[in-house]
Design an enzyme around this catalytic site. Structure first.
Site, PDB file in Angstrom:
ATOM      1  N   GLU A 124      -8.136  -2.039   0.756  1.00  0.00           N
ATOM      2  CA  GLU A 124      -7.214  -2.213   1.885  1.00  0.00           C
ATOM      3  C   GLU A 124      -7.066  -3.688   2.259  1.00  0.00           C
ATOM      4  OE1 GLU A 124      -5.236  -0.062   3.346  1.00  0.00           O
ATOM      5  OE2 GLU A 124      -5.985   1.692   2.272  1.00  0.00           O
ATOM      6  N   ASN A 150      -3.682  -5.869   1.860  1.00  0.00           N
ATOM      7  CA  ASN A 150      -3.082  -6.570   2.996  1.00  0.00           C
ATOM      8  C   ASN A 150      -2.760  -8.022   2.647  1.00  0.00           C
ATOM      9  OD1 ASN A 150      -3.008  -4.403   4.732  1.00  0.00           O
ATOM     10  ND2 ASN A 150      -4.683  -5.113   6.032  1.00  0.00           N
ATOM     11  N   ARG A 193       4.912   1.764   4.385  1.00  0.00           N
ATOM     12  CA  ARG A 193       3.580   1.353   4.829  1.00  0.00           C
ATOM     13  C   ARG A 193       3.187   2.166   6.048  1.00  0.00           C
ATOM     14  NH1 ARG A 193       1.201  -0.943   0.713  1.00  0.00           N
ATOM     15  NH2 ARG A 193       2.787  -2.040  -0.443  1.00  0.00           N
TER      16      ARG A 193
END
Length: 142
Positions: A46, A50, A103
């Site tokens: 994650e 990002n 997203r």
């Protein structure tokens, strides 16, 4: 006893899986359970995603990953020199996203649910640093 590593990868989606493997191999001496390892790998995934999607967008930059083992704790820092986050508190709110419609806005929420501590520091135009800390309950092989 301590151990550490430093890794620099290009902000390409193909490198997200590579970062997961590196971190999981690095944590292996602490003898994590499969669940602990999956949690750590997911949190790293994650954070790296990002950096790729929100930090650099369509540009290619560098992602700096450092790791430290101390006692039964893994500390991973994922840093980029991308756009930065205008409001970290808002960005960490579940379902908030600056990305496109596909997203979910759950990246930081996932990181927080799988780690014991998540710290985010960011400055617009200078990038973002995400620190993940996870205590491993397994029996260390050190």
């Amino acid at each position: 006893m301590q151990n550490e590593f430093r890794l620099v990868i290009s902000s390409k989606s193909v490198n997200e899986g590579f970062a997961r493997v590196v971190v999981s191999a690095f944590a292996a001496p602490l003898d994590p359970t499969l669940e602990e390892l999956a949690d750590l790998k997911t949190a790293v995934s994650e954070a790296v995603t990002n950096s790729i999607v929100h930090g650099y967008g369509d540009k290619c930059g560098k992602i700096y990953i450092t790791g430290k083992l101390s006692d039964n704790t893994v500390k991973i820092i994922i840093r980029d020199k991308g756009r930065g986050i205008e409001d970290v508190k808002q960005a960490m709110t579940p379902l908030f996203t600056t990305g496109s419609g596909d997203r979910a806005g759950l990246g930081f929420t996932v990181m927080e649910s799988f780690c014991d501590r998540v710290t985010v520091r960011s400055a617009l135009g200078s990038g973002t640093s995400v620190t993940l800390v996870k205590k491993i309950e397994g029996k260390s092989k050190w």
